[in-house]
Design a protein around this motif. Structure first.
Motif, mmCIF file in Angstrom:
data_model
loop_
_atom_site.group_PDB
_atom_site.id
_atom_site.type_symbol
_atom_site.label_atom_id
_atom_site.label_comp_id
_atom_site.label_asym_id
_atom_site.label_seq_id
_atom_site.Cartn_x
_atom_site.Cartn_y
_atom_site.Cartn_z
ATOM 1 N N ARG A 154 -5.863 0.546 9.116
ATOM 2 C CA ARG A 154 -5.345 1.844 8.671
ATOM 3 C C ARG A 154 -3.825 1.913 8.836
ATOM 4 N N MET A 155 -3.327 1.295 9.870
ATOM 5 C CA MET A 155 -1.892 1.334 10.128
ATOM 6 C C MET A 155 -1.117 0.527 9.080
ATOM 7 N N TYR A 156 -1.726 -0.524 8.543
ATOM 8 C CA TYR A 156 -1.008 -1.417 7.637
ATOM 9 C C TYR A 156 -1.384 -1.270 6.160
ATOM 10 N N CYS A 157 -2.394 -0.465 5.857
ATOM 11 C CA CYS A 157 -2.806 -0.299 4.459
ATOM 12 C C CYS A 157 -2.973 1.180 4.139
ATOM 13 N N ALA A 158 -2.516 1.560 2.950
ATOM 14 C CA ALA A 158 -2.554 2.962 2.562
ATOM 15 C C ALA A 158 -3.879 3.377 1.935
#
Length: 168
Positions: free
Chosen positions: A24-28
């Motif tokens: 979640r932190m690295y993909c929108a």
């Protein structure tokens, strides 16, 4: 394809929330998050036979290290081969937010948009901080000294302050 051993499946079940937070932190988008999750699981599966438990290092440290390395590598590859849809997403970052109601919802939205504007490595620091990892654990996961973690955390906090005080 080989069947996963029960201990590996138990590991995935136990640490799935941690791995999903990294995604979640690295993909929108949900699709990108799922793709990254599959990539992380694949890398963990390949590395699992070589994993040697050590009393001085937590299993979660090893998992974070693998997950963050895969996430950062995946993000860099996507940036090298951007599609037109990806370019639009980078111009207007849209970070999926957890359901939030009440007076703090807008603040939470602003925080996630600021985090999305950080570098890949800075996002790793924020993620570990939000996971309430100690500086010692962060140092182990990121492969740097505790003193370096303190310095970098201070810098990341300053960047976030600046991003949050900039007009939207």
């Amino acid at each position: 394809m080989l069947a996963a051993p029960p201990d590996f499946l138990a590991l995935l079940n136990e640490y799935q929330p941690l791995l999903r937070r990294v995604c979640r932190m690295y993909c929108a988008t949900a699709d990108d998050q799922q793709d990254l999750y599959q990539e992380i699981v694949g890398q963990l599966w390949r590395a699992w036979p070589r994993y040697q438990p050590r009393p001085d290092v937590k299993l979660s440290t090893w998992l974070y290290r693998v997950a963050l390395n895969v996430a950062i590598s995946d993000l860099r590859q996507r940036r090298r081969r951007p599609t037109s849809a990806h370019l639009v997403a980078e111009q207007l970052p849209d970070v999926p937010l957890p359901p939030a109601d009440g007076p703090d919802a807008d603040d939470l939205h602003q925080l996630y948009r600021a985090i999305d504007r950080l570098s890949d490595v800075d996002k790793a620091f924020v993620l570990l901080y939000l996971e309430e990892r100690t500086y010692e654990e962060m140092a182990d996961i990121l492969g740097i000294t505790q003193n370096n973690v303190r310095v970098k955390m201070h810098r990341v906090q300053e960047k976030l302050r600046q991003l949050l005080t900039q007009p939207a």
